[in-house]
Design an enzyme around this catalytic site. Structure first.
Site, PDB file in Angstrom:
ATOM      1  N   MET A  37       0.831  -1.287  -0.166  1.00  0.00           N
ATOM      2  CA  MET A  37       0.061  -0.121   0.042  1.00  0.00           C
ATOM      3  C   MET A  37       1.005   1.299   0.040  1.00  0.00           C
ATOM      4  O   MET A  37       0.549   2.447   0.286  1.00  0.00           O
ATOM      5  CB  MET A  37      -0.787   0.039   1.063  1.00  0.00           C
ATOM      6  CG  MET A  37      -1.986  -1.187   1.088  1.00  0.00           C
ATOM      7  SD  MET A  37      -3.550  -0.992   2.043  1.00  0.00           S
ATOM      8  CE  MET A  37      -3.029  -0.723   3.594  1.00  0.00           C
ATOM      9  N   LEU A  40       6.881   3.294   1.382  1.00  0.00           N
ATOM     10  CA  LEU A  40       7.500   2.117   1.488  1.00  0.00           C
ATOM     11  C   LEU A  40       8.642   2.345   2.576  1.00  0.00           C
ATOM     12  O   LEU A  40       9.320   3.469   2.440  1.00  0.00           O
ATOM     13  CB  LEU A  40       8.381   1.769   0.152  1.00  0.00           C
ATOM     14  CG  LEU A  40       7.222   1.408  -0.881  1.00  0.00           C
ATOM     15  CD1 LEU A  40       8.226   0.887  -2.473  1.00  0.00           C
ATOM     16  CD2 LEU A  40       6.461   0.289  -0.772  1.00  0.00           C
ATOM     17  N   HIS A  44       9.518  -3.296   3.059  1.00  0.00           N
ATOM     18  CA  HIS A  44       9.182  -3.509   1.779  1.00  0.00           C
ATOM     19  C   HIS A  44      10.507  -3.560   0.754  1.00  0.00           C
ATOM     20  O   HIS A  44      10.461  -4.410  -0.088  1.00  0.00           O
ATOM     21  CB  HIS A  44       8.454  -2.533   1.332  1.00  0.00           C
ATOM     22  CG  HIS A  44       7.368  -2.176   2.003  1.00  0.00           C
ATOM     23  ND1 HIS A  44       7.016  -0.790   2.918  1.00  0.00           N
ATOM     24  CD2 HIS A  44       5.680  -2.588   2.156  1.00  0.00           C
ATOM     25  CE1 HIS A  44       5.749  -0.962   3.234  1.00  0.00           C
ATOM     26  NE2 HIS A  44       5.105  -1.875   2.846  1.00  0.00           N
ATOM     27  N   LYS A 156       5.117  -9.667   9.414  1.00  0.00           N
ATOM     28  CA  LYS A 156       4.377  -8.756  10.275  1.00  0.00           C
ATOM     29  C   LYS A 156       2.955  -9.094  10.352  1.00  0.00           C
ATOM     30  O   LYS A 156       2.196  -8.957  11.416  1.00  0.00           O
ATOM     31  CB  LYS A 156       5.086  -7.362  10.229  1.00  0.00           C
ATOM     32  CG  LYS A 156       4.519  -6.396  11.436  1.00  0.00           C
ATOM     33  CD  LYS A 156       4.886  -5.080  11.430  1.00  0.00           C
ATOM     34  CE  LYS A 156       4.177  -4.334  10.516  1.00  0.00           C
ATOM     35  NZ  LYS A 156       2.718  -4.148  11.045  1.00  0.00           N
ATOM     36  N   MET A 191       8.994  -2.587  11.631  1.00  0.00           N
ATOM     37  CA  MET A 191       8.770  -1.469  10.648  1.00  0.00           C
ATOM     38  C   MET A 191       7.421  -1.588  10.375  1.00  0.00           C
ATOM     39  O   MET A 191       6.686  -2.773   9.907  1.00  0.00           O
ATOM     40  CB  MET A 191       9.653  -1.963   9.572  1.00  0.00           C
ATOM     41  CG  MET A 191      11.007  -1.536   9.909  1.00  0.00           C
ATOM     42  SD  MET A 191      12.055  -1.537   8.576  1.00  0.00           S
ATOM     43  CE  MET A 191      13.792  -1.239   9.396  1.00  0.00           C
ATOM     44  N   SER A 192       6.895  -0.320  10.106  1.00  0.00           N
ATOM     45  CA  SER A 192       5.438  -0.280   9.716  1.00  0.00           C
ATOM     46  C   SER A 192       5.290   0.988   9.244  1.00  0.00           C
ATOM     47  O   SER A 192       5.747   1.977   9.670  1.00  0.00           O
ATOM     48  CB  SER A 192       4.451  -0.484  10.686  1.00  0.00           C
ATOM     49  OG  SER A 192       3.221  -0.060  10.384  1.00  0.00           O
TER      50      SER A 192
HETATM   51  O1  PAF Z   1      -0.135  -5.718   3.406  1.00  0.00           O
HETATM   52  C1  PAF Z   1      -0.682  -4.889   2.787  1.00  0.00           C
HETATM   53  O2  PAF Z   1      -0.008  -3.431   2.571  1.00  0.00           O
HETATM   54  C2  PAF Z   1      -2.002  -4.832   2.159  1.00  0.00           C
HETATM   55  O3  PAF Z   1      -2.876  -5.741   2.948  1.00  0.00           O
HETATM   56  C3  PAF Z   1      -1.746  -5.439   0.745  1.00  0.00           C
HETATM   57  C4  PAF Z   1      -1.434  -7.106   0.932  1.00  0.00           C
HETATM   58  C5  PAF Z   1      -1.105  -4.637  -0.155  1.00  0.00           C
HETATM   59  C6  PAF Z   1      -3.387  -5.611   0.277  1.00  0.00           C
HETATM   60  O4  PAF Z   1      -3.821  -4.463   0.058  1.00  0.00           O
END
Ligand code: PAF
Length: 293
Positions: A37, A40, A44, A156, A191-192
């Site tokens: 989403m 990043l 990611h 996570k 990390m989030s």
């Molecule tokens: O983990 C995420 O960022 C979201 O849930 C995903 C897998 C991209 C689906 O929108």
């Protein structure tokens, strides 16, 4: 060797499909996919690097999926920074970045959704009704669009990984799910993208999460006959040392079934999963522990 020398940003489903078809026509390498989403971070980037090391073509999607946010959740204010995302994506080896609009992904009112039962009744599924229907629906749409050989997800969101693995198995989707370890800041915070919401004080107190997980792991590994209620209580007590922490859940379950865990059963792995609010920010974290049975 990168399949595509300069990373390409694609907004339409038709263009992405034709670009991937072209790659497949000319190459026999696999297609690796990292759905995100956006906003990043290093977690990611580690998924992208893993995809880069295993795949011929690396596709990243950036789409803040409205279907997985409930009323009053943070869809509108979810952090976004396209310029930085593209820098991170390029440095980590993405070939194609798919950034659809909401109307491209959901052009008419959506009448078809994907729901995975059972696994979604606990933890975040209980706290965020409809969340995993939104996740399963968008991930299944993305899988149909990209048709990857492998898709990379961070642990996570371990419940999300379990839900997607179940969906892939139940719907015979021809994609291998590759779960990847949680990345942490030096002081232990997972990390989030949502960490950006935390005030300095909340950020400091949020360290109780990884500390509680470390304590739990030590407790489990040093006491093979540990009692689940005792373990949960130890974790709750540690989290309660942070005055700003409000526990949503702190639960021990069998993994990956997410069934209730009794220490007399022959479960081989358990998950201790946490969701804790600091002010308006809800953080999740977990540890998966292999039992010596
Ligand atoms: O983990 C995420 O960022 C979201 O849930 C995903 C897998 C991209 C689906 O929108």
């Amino acid at each position: 060797m990168k399949a595509i020398q300069t990373m390409e940003v694609i907004h339409s489903i038709a263009d992405l499909r034709s670009r991937i078809r072209e790659y497949r026509r000319k190459n026999d390498g696999s297609v690796g996919f990292v759905p995100t989403m956006g906003y990043l971070h290093e977690g990611h980037a580690s998924l992208l690097r893993k995809a880069r090391s295993q795949s011929g073509l690396v596709v990243l999607s950036i789409f803040v999926n409205p279907l997985q946010f409930g009323p009053g959740e943070d869809f509108e204010r979810y952090p976004r920074n396209t310029e930085r995302d593209l820098e991170v994506a390029e440095a980590a080896g993405a070939d194609l970045v798919f950034m659809p609009s909401v109307s491209e992904m959901y052009p008419t009112p959506t009448r078809t959704t994907v729901a995975v039962s059972g696994l979604t009744s606990r933890l975040c599924g209980a706290s965020r009704p409809g969340h995993f229907d939104g996740v399963a629906t968008v991930v299944s749409k993305l899988f149909h669009i990209v048709q990857p050989d492998q898709a990379f997800f961070g642990l996570k969101d371990a419940q999300q990984v379990a839900v997607i693995q179940q969906m892939v198995q139940d719907l015979n989707l021809p994609v291998e799910i590759v779960p990847c370890p949680t990345l942490r800041e030096q002081d232990g915070l997972a990390m989030s993208s949502r960490n950006v919401y935390l005030s300095d004080e909340e950020r400091k107190q949020a360290l109780v999460l990884s500390q509680a997980l470390d304590k739990a792991k030590e407790f489990v590994l040093s006491r093979p006959n540990f009692n689940t209620a005792e373990l949960e209580s130890l974790v709750r007590k540690h989290i309660a040392t942070a005055p700003l922490a409000v526990i949503d859940y702190a639960e021990v379950l069998a993994f990956p079934t997410l069934e209730p865990f009794e220490n007399s059963t022959h479960t081989h792995s358990i998950i201790l999963a946490l969701a804790v609010k600091f002010g308006k920010t809800r953080l999740i974290d977990n540890v998966i522990i292999q039992l010596r049975k």
